[in-house]
Design a protein around this motif. Sequence first.
Motif, PDB file in Angstrom:
ATOM      1  N   GLY A   1       0.881  -1.149   0.001  1.00  0.00           N
ATOM      2  CA  GLY A   1       0.010  -0.027  -0.200  1.00  0.00           C
ATOM      3  C   GLY A   1       0.840   1.260  -0.069  1.00  0.00           C
ATOM      4  O   GLY A   1       0.269   2.232  -0.356  1.00  0.00           O
TER       5      GLY A   1
ATOM      6  N   ASN B   1       7.172   6.104   4.695  1.00  0.00           N
ATOM      7  CA  ASN B   1       6.160   5.958   5.678  1.00  0.00           C
ATOM      8  C   ASN B   1       7.151   6.044   7.206  1.00  0.00           C
ATOM      9  O   ASN B   1       6.989   5.371   8.032  1.00  0.00           O
TER      10      ASN B   1
ATOM     11  N   PHE C   1       0.000  11.286   5.534  1.00  0.00           N
ATOM     12  CA  PHE C   1      -0.848  10.224   6.008  1.00  0.00           C
ATOM     13  C   PHE C   1      -0.817  10.123   7.403  1.00  0.00           C
ATOM     14  O   PHE C   1       0.364   9.918   8.029  1.00  0.00           O
TER      15      PHE C   1
ATOM     16  N   ASP D   1      -1.477   8.167  10.833  1.00  0.00           N
ATOM     17  CA  ASP D   1      -1.730   6.724  11.223  1.00  0.00           C
ATOM     18  C   ASP D   1      -1.628   6.684  12.715  1.00  0.00           C
ATOM     19  O   ASP D   1      -1.506   7.874  13.310  1.00  0.00           O
TER      20      ASP D   1
ATOM     21  N   ASP E   1       2.506   0.363  12.381  1.00  0.00           N
ATOM     22  CA  ASP E   1       1.577   1.322  12.005  1.00  0.00           C
ATOM     23  C   ASP E   1       0.221   0.541  11.770  1.00  0.00           C
ATOM     24  O   ASP E   1       0.248  -0.413  11.036  1.00  0.00           O
TER      25      ASP E   1
ATOM     26  N   SER F   1      -1.958   0.985   9.534  1.00  0.00           N
ATOM     27  CA  SER F   1      -2.100   0.650   7.965  1.00  0.00           C
ATOM     28  C   SER F   1      -1.189  -0.303   7.573  1.00  0.00           C
ATOM     29  O   SER F   1      -1.383  -1.020   6.632  1.00  0.00           O
TER      30      SER F   1
ATOM     31  N   ALA G   1      -2.345  -3.730   8.373  1.00  0.00           N
ATOM     32  CA  ALA G   1      -3.517  -4.215   7.308  1.00  0.00           C
ATOM     33  C   ALA G   1      -2.907  -4.659   6.029  1.00  0.00           C
ATOM     34  O   ALA G   1      -3.167  -5.766   5.327  1.00  0.00           O
TER      35      ALA G   1
ATOM     36  N   VAL H   1      -4.553   2.397  -0.699  1.00  0.00           N
ATOM     37  CA  VAL H   1      -4.954   1.792   0.635  1.00  0.00           C
ATOM     38  C   VAL H   1      -6.340   2.111   0.916  1.00  0.00           C
ATOM     39  O   VAL H   1      -6.784   1.540   1.906  1.00  0.00           O
TER      40      VAL H   1
ATOM     41  N   LEU I   1      -6.264  -3.314   0.975  1.00  0.00           N
ATOM     42  CA  LEU I   1      -6.196  -2.845   2.371  1.00  0.00           C
ATOM     43  C   LEU I   1      -7.668  -2.485   2.807  1.00  0.00           C
ATOM     44  O   LEU I   1      -7.671  -2.519   3.819  1.00  0.00           O
TER      45      LEU I   1
ATOM     46  N   LEU J   1      -8.818   0.620   3.576  1.00  0.00           N
ATOM     47  CA  LEU J   1      -8.783   1.505   4.813  1.00  0.00           C
ATOM     48  C   LEU J   1      -9.701   2.688   4.511  1.00  0.00           C
ATOM     49  O   LEU J   1     -10.063   3.071   3.559  1.00  0.00           O
TER      50      LEU J   1
ATOM     51  N   ASN K   1      -7.478  11.013   7.256  1.00  0.00           N
ATOM     52  CA  ASN K   1      -6.892  11.557   6.206  1.00  0.00           C
ATOM     53  C   ASN K   1      -7.948  12.094   5.014  1.00  0.00           C
ATOM     54  O   ASN K   1      -7.600  12.294   3.823  1.00  0.00           O
TER      55      ASN K   1
END
Length: 336
Positions: free
Chosen positions: A42, A99, A119, A121, A193, A195, A198, A308, A314, A316, A321
């Motif tokens: 992602g 990230n 992003f 998170d 994280d 994310s 996931a 994502v 994913l 999400l 966001n």
Amino acid sequence: MNRFFLAGGVLVATMAVASAGTLDTVKQRGTLVCGVSTGFAGFSAPDSQGNYKGLDVDYCRALAAAVLGDASKVRYVALTAQNRFTALQSGEIDVLYRNSTQTYLRGITLGLRQGPVNFYDGQGFVVKKDLGVKELKDLKGATVCVAQGTTHEVTLGDYGRANGIDWKPLVFDRPDTMLQTFFGGRCDAMTQDASALAGSVTTQAPNPADYVILPTTISKEPLGPFTRNGDEAWSDIIAWLHYGLIEAEELGVTQANADEMSKSQAPAVQRLLGSAGDLGSRLNLDNKFMLNAIKAVGNYSEIFERNVGKGSPLKLDRGLNATWTKGGLMYALPFK
């Protein structure tokens, strides 16, 4: 390289601003060197053909399109948590899109500049369903897989001490080794994280249905790009590229309609897409730098959903966001 100027009759040496050098170097090289992760679904991971894809990768591609007019002119450097900042400090990469959490200590001790958050998170936990864990206090005495050199390692210890949870961290220097260990059953839980969890469950778990991500997060993890201090002009490009992608979403400019929207009579759209004004030239870029970036990757919403969001494996929610008009934290500074 030093520059000299007179201050009160005294000759003073200053370091030449690195920013023009970075932009000039990228243009002269004809390729952007972009630091990404070694593989987070992602965000940045190579597909079966070895092509990198993900939210961070799309930011690299957008930057290449903005600066070089071609989103494909990117060389990706896969970096671990341990070597990511050193690679940027040494000049091995032009920008870090990996990230990476923006924090107080990283902001003042690394000689690096933190760009806008792209992003939002939080640090979460994943366990096997048959473990019967419903909340974090159920993990007392549990072995928890965590990556070395990350904010997660520090926060895990802080949270355990503050809440009387004596979990046992098992620390790994590589995310792939950590994932193999956790899904191999050696850890009771894994923390990253939310994310990333996931993505890990979706792409790495033997049977994703056997795992559950606990609902509690224990930290704020604002993720975004890093550049070098003294790189003001380059850092400005990184920042305004992000704001431009958010502005495009707010204005309804998409990858599919960007060319048509460039003919709009709306002043805000004209400024963003370079049909009027001088936004690009002020950054030493083509005035249509945002048009090129949006045509390459779309606006922020398109980047999010593709990599994502609900249109991705994913799946999400936008959550924090989302744009400010929809209850989120994404907000473009005014282009005026």
